[in-house]
Design a protein around this motif. Structure first.
Motif, PDB file in Angstrom:
ATOM      1  N   ASP A 194       1.157  -0.894   0.097  1.00 35.53           N
ATOM      2  CA  ASP A 194       0.003   0.264  -0.572  1.00 35.53           C
ATOM      3  C   ASP A 194       1.116   0.989  -0.048  1.00 35.53           C
ATOM      4  OD1 ASP A 194      -2.377  -1.769   0.309  1.00 35.53           O
ATOM      5  OD2 ASP A 194      -1.558  -1.180   2.419  1.00 35.53           O
ATOM      6  N   SER A 195       0.833   2.392  -0.836  1.00 33.12           N
ATOM      7  CA  SER A 195       1.337   3.791  -0.822  1.00 33.12           C
ATOM      8  C   SER A 195       2.684   3.623  -1.721  1.00 33.12           C
ATOM      9  CB  SER A 195       1.776   3.985   0.177  1.00 33.12           C
ATOM     10  OG  SER A 195       2.319   3.628   1.273  1.00 33.12           O
ATOM     11  N   ALA A 196       2.962   2.418  -2.173  1.00 30.68           N
ATOM     12  CA  ALA A 196       3.618   1.984  -2.952  1.00 30.68           C
ATOM     13  C   ALA A 196       4.018   2.792  -4.749  1.00 30.68           C
ATOM     14  CB  ALA A 196       4.515   1.064  -3.218  1.00 30.68           C
TER      15      ALA A 196
ATOM     16  N   ILE B  46       8.607  -0.133  -1.823  1.00 25.34           N
ATOM     17  CA  ILE B  46       9.553   1.134  -1.839  1.00 25.34           C
ATOM     18  C   ILE B  46       9.731  -0.231   0.564  1.00 25.34           C
ATOM     19  CG2 ILE B  46       8.292   2.256  -2.449  1.00 25.34           C
ATOM     20  CD1 ILE B  46       6.124   1.888   0.334  1.00 25.34           C
ATOM     21  N   THR B  47      10.674   1.118   0.947  1.00 22.35           N
ATOM     22  CA  THR B  47      11.176   0.105   2.290  1.00 22.35           C
ATOM     23  C   THR B  47      10.078   0.940   3.082  1.00 22.35           C
ATOM     24  OG1 THR B  47      12.386   2.780   2.797  1.00 22.35           O
ATOM     25  CG2 THR B  47      13.882   1.165   1.171  1.00 22.35           C
TER      26      THR B  47
ATOM     27  N   GLN C 136       5.624   3.857   6.171  1.00 19.59           N
ATOM     28  CA  GLN C 136       5.411   5.618   6.854  1.00 19.59           C
ATOM     29  C   GLN C 136       5.673   6.650   6.785  1.00 19.59           C
ATOM     30  OE1 GLN C 136       8.301   4.604  10.217  1.00 19.59           O
ATOM     31  NE2 GLN C 136       6.602   5.519  12.205  1.00 19.59           N
ATOM     32  N   LEU C 137       6.252   7.317   6.299  1.00 15.92           N
ATOM     33  CA  LEU C 137       6.459   8.358   5.876  1.00 15.92           C
ATOM     34  C   LEU C 137       4.971   9.068   4.471  1.00 15.92           C
ATOM     35  CD1 LEU C 137       9.382   9.536   4.978  1.00 15.92           C
ATOM     36  CD2 LEU C 137       8.399  10.513   7.173  1.00 15.92           C
ATOM     37  N   ARG C 138       4.643   7.830   4.348  1.00 15.58           N
ATOM     38  CA  ARG C 138       3.892   8.016   2.967  1.00 15.58           C
ATOM     39  C   ARG C 138       2.293   8.162   3.594  1.00 15.58           C
ATOM     40  NH1 ARG C 138       5.826   5.715  -2.952  1.00 15.58           N
ATOM     41  NH2 ARG C 138       7.646   6.548  -2.900  1.00 15.58           N
ATOM     42  N   PHE C 139       2.327   7.246   4.106  1.00 17.17           N
ATOM     43  CA  PHE C 139       0.569   7.036   5.138  1.00 17.17           C
ATOM     44  C   PHE C 139       0.807   8.074   6.173  1.00 17.17           C
ATOM     45  CE2 PHE C 139       0.252   1.666   5.654  1.00 17.17           C
ATOM     46  CZ  PHE C 139      -0.479   1.298   4.288  1.00 17.17           C
TER      47      PHE C 139
END
Length: 306
Positions: free
Chosen positions: A89-91, A193-194, A199-202
């Motif tokens: 998710d969010s990749a 993604i790492t 975490q940052l994108r969330f």
């Protein structure tokens, strides 16, 4: 584009397109008051400078012009193409799909993003609900997540038993070989993604009201189960990477580069060629002397607030 001059050269067209186009960085600036400044600071410090906006758009527009050529070739030759986009998710799957389809004909290139299966679909052969969405001649289908849900979210979140997962791993290589034998070109991308980047994108989505809709309870649970998703992904790639339909991993921490690299790679996989088109001319308008345009009531018009 409304102001396009058909007598203008490619350089003029490109300049006009660049002037008309906004990227996510600019959208972020617009929504500044709604976004936590602390989250913004952390996010920016974690990312080295990416491509300059103008450089990015020049490259993107160049690739999109090639996608139009690919689309024309697929339509002219009756080719059938399926592209699968998988990843955490969010990749960035949705971002690259948006850039691929942005200038293409939705009757030729369509996106499939299926919801959770219904009770009836759960009782069917697992691949059955995906089959109706496969392309016919002259079509390209982009799957925003696919049958690989079984090896990922369904497995990790406990929606599929280990026996069902094992059956999937046994069946999916032959299912995909059948698709290829039927004449479908099947391409599979995993966006990587790492942990820190997700975490940052969330956090960005949580603190931006315009993006909170992108977060579901399932997405949030994926943070808790990061390691389980990693193990599931590794086994999935190992057991479903077949010569007829190999996996390609897109490094997604830098969104702009990920989009460009993925589109460029996709174009390189398909032996498309330019298709000749007949010259298009605008026919003369027919005027009838006895025709009068009717005056319509004012309440039929949308108010001009802007």
């Amino acid at each position: 584009m409304n102001d396009y001059d058909h007598d203008a050269g490619p350089a003029d067209w490109l300049a006009a397109e660049l002037a008309d186009t906004l990227d996510e960085d600019f959208e972020l600036e617009i929504s500044e008051p709604a976004l936590s400044m602390e989250i913004r600071r952390i996010y920016r410090e974690a990312h080295p400078p990416s491509l300059e906006r103008k450089d990015y758009f020049v490259k993107l527009l160049t690739l999109q012009s090639e996608l139009i050529k690919l689309q024309d070739w697929v339509q002219a030759t009756g080719e059938k193409i399926v592209v699968i986009f998988e990843g955490r998710d969010s990749a960035g799957k949705g971002g690259v799909i948006k850039r691929i389809t942005q200038r293409l004909n939705p009757r030729i290139v369509r996106v499939v993003a299926l919801p959770a299966p219904s009770d009836r679909e759960k009782s069917q052969w697992y691949f059955q609900r995906y089959v109706p969405h496969l392309p016919g001649a002259g079509e390209i289908v982009l799957f925003d997540r696919s049958w690989y849900n079984r090896a990922g979210v369904e497995r990790v979140m406990g929606f599929a038993s280990e026996d069902q997962v094992e059956d999937f791993f046994h069946d999916v290589p032959e299912f995909e070989r059948m698709l290829v034998r039927s004449g479908i070109r099947l391409v599979k991308y995993w966006f990587s993604i790492t942990d820190e980047e997700q975490q940052l994108r969330f956090l960005m989505r949580i603190h931006d009201p315009m993006k909170q809709w992108k977060l579901s309870p399932m997405d949030l649970q994926s943070r808790v189960k990061w390691e389980a998703y990693t193990k599931a992904k590794e086994e999935m790639l190992e057991r479903t990477n077949i010569p007829e339909a190999p996996w390609y991993i897109v490094q997604g921490n830098d969104k702009k580069r990920a989009r460009l690299n993925c589109i460029d790679h996709l174009l390189g996989l398909i032996p498309y060629e330019p298709v000749e088109h007949e010259d298009v001319t605008l026919p003369d308008r027919v005027y009838n002397s006895d025709y009068e345009r009717r005056v319509l009531p004012d309440d039929l018009y949308v108010p001009q607030k802007y």
